[in-house]
Write a protein that holds these residues in place. Sequence first.
Motif, PDB file in Angstrom:
ATOM      1  N   HIS A  65      39.301  63.158  57.181  1.00 56.44           N
ATOM      2  CA  HIS A  65      40.286  62.310  56.495  1.00 56.44           C
ATOM      3  C   HIS A  65      41.077  63.106  55.452  1.00 56.44           C
ATOM      4  O   HIS A  65      42.292  62.964  55.332  1.00 56.44           O
ATOM      5  N   ARG A  92      43.460  68.871  56.991  1.00 56.27           N
ATOM      6  CA  ARG A  92      44.801  69.044  57.548  1.00 56.27           C
ATOM      7  C   ARG A  92      44.905  68.326  58.877  1.00 56.27           C
ATOM      8  O   ARG A  92      43.921  68.186  59.596  1.00 56.27           O
ATOM      9  N   CYS A  93      46.112  67.923  59.235  1.00 59.07           N
ATOM     10  CA  CYS A  93      46.350  67.269  60.521  1.00 59.07           C
ATOM     11  C   CYS A  93      46.113  68.278  61.642  1.00 59.07           C
ATOM     12  O   CYS A  93      46.700  69.353  61.635  1.00 59.07           O
ATOM     13  N   CYS A 142      49.702  69.037  63.460  1.00 62.92           N
ATOM     14  CA  CYS A 142      50.850  69.718  62.833  1.00 62.92           C
ATOM     15  C   CYS A 142      50.442  70.548  61.622  1.00 62.92           C
ATOM     16  O   CYS A 142      51.292  71.164  60.986  1.00 62.92           O
ATOM     17  N   GLY A 174      47.193  65.159  55.063  1.00 62.82           N
ATOM     18  CA  GLY A 174      46.679  63.868  55.490  1.00 62.82           C
ATOM     19  C   GLY A 174      47.295  62.725  54.709  1.00 62.82           C
ATOM     20  O   GLY A 174      48.345  62.929  54.098  1.00 62.82           O
ATOM     21  N   VAL A 176      44.354  62.039  57.289  1.00 60.55           N
ATOM     22  CA  VAL A 176      44.202  62.155  58.737  1.00 60.55           C
ATOM     23  C   VAL A 176      43.361  60.971  59.209  1.00 60.55           C
ATOM     24  O   VAL A 176      42.307  60.704  58.655  1.00 60.55           O
ATOM     25  N   GLU A 177      43.873  60.280  60.182  1.00 62.02           N
ATOM     26  CA  GLU A 177      43.208  59.064  60.668  1.00 62.02           C
ATOM     27  C   GLU A 177      43.203  59.038  62.189  1.00 62.02           C
ATOM     28  O   GLU A 177      43.896  59.826  62.832  1.00 62.02           O
ATOM     29  N   ARG A 179      44.716  57.459  65.143  1.00 59.76           N
ATOM     30  CA  ARG A 179      45.974  56.724  65.372  1.00 59.76           C
ATOM     31  C   ARG A 179      46.069  56.384  66.849  1.00 59.76           C
ATOM     32  O   ARG A 179      45.918  57.239  67.709  1.00 59.76           O
ATOM     33  N   SER A 205      45.170  62.304  63.649  1.00 63.43           N
ATOM     34  CA  SER A 205      46.355  63.005  63.133  1.00 63.43           C
ATOM     35  C   SER A 205      46.823  62.377  61.826  1.00 63.43           C
ATOM     36  O   SER A 205      46.319  61.348  61.385  1.00 63.43           O
ATOM     37  N   CYS A 206      47.845  63.017  61.253  1.00 63.19           N
ATOM     38  CA  CYS A 206      48.495  62.473  60.070  1.00 63.19           C
ATOM     39  C   CYS A 206      49.368  61.287  60.489  1.00 63.19           C
ATOM     40  O   CYS A 206      49.572  61.025  61.673  1.00 63.19           O
ATOM     41  N   ARG A 207      49.907  60.599  59.500  1.00 67.69           N
ATOM     42  CA  ARG A 207      50.712  59.424  59.808  1.00 67.69           C
ATOM     43  C   ARG A 207      51.954  59.807  60.607  1.00 67.69           C
ATOM     44  O   ARG A 207      52.337  59.102  61.525  1.00 67.69           O
ATOM     45  N   CYS A 261      52.572  62.291  62.735  1.00 66.44           N
ATOM     46  CA  CYS A 261      52.276  62.565  64.151  1.00 66.44           C
ATOM     47  C   CYS A 261      51.898  61.272  64.877  1.00 66.44           C
ATOM     48  O   CYS A 261      52.269  61.074  66.031  1.00 66.44           O
TER      49      CYS A 261
END
Length: 171
Positions: free
Chosen positions: A54, A57-58, A61, A65, A67-68, A70, A91-93, A95
């Motif tokens: 969480h 890093r994503c 990309c 974060g 990071v979840e 998705r 991934s991050c929001r 992505c």
Amino acid sequence: MRRCHACNFWILPGGIRDGDYQYCCDTCARDGPIFPLSTQLPKADVRLKALQIHGGRCPACEGRGPVELRLSYRVWSIVVFTHFSTRSQISCRRCGFKAQLRGLVYSTVLGWWSLPLGVLVTPVQIMRNLWAMVFVPDPQQPSAGLLRQASLQLARERLAQERLARERGRA
Ligand SMILES: [Zn+2]
Ligand SMILES: [Zn+2]
């Protein structure tokens, strides 16, 4: 309908049974031991792993974060056949948003072309993507979905370590 214990997808007639668990395909059955193990791991270990993901890093990309897990949704249809799926990524929001937008465009273009299912499912998948784009998981803490993914990653790592230890023992 029964669902695969590994990927949670529906199991078509047949499927693969392993003890109490049922899987949809060979790949899921091979990864099978990960799933029973993942439910036995200490909660604190799983939570720590989820917090690391969480706050990290994503993976897609390398961006920041949170990071979840998705989800994005797709459907394509042809005449009487309709295929719909849920894709998940950690991934991050940004992505995640891109994947959901791709799912939305994909479904809007390819979803409608069967009766009756295509016409029924396509608006559902479009709405699910829109919903996921607007309502993101709580950025303060890992979601239940991410906790589950963290337990799977941890189980996979532990199994790999055990396998390595066994091979070293043999050598
Ligand atoms: Zn499966
Ligand atoms: Zn990203």
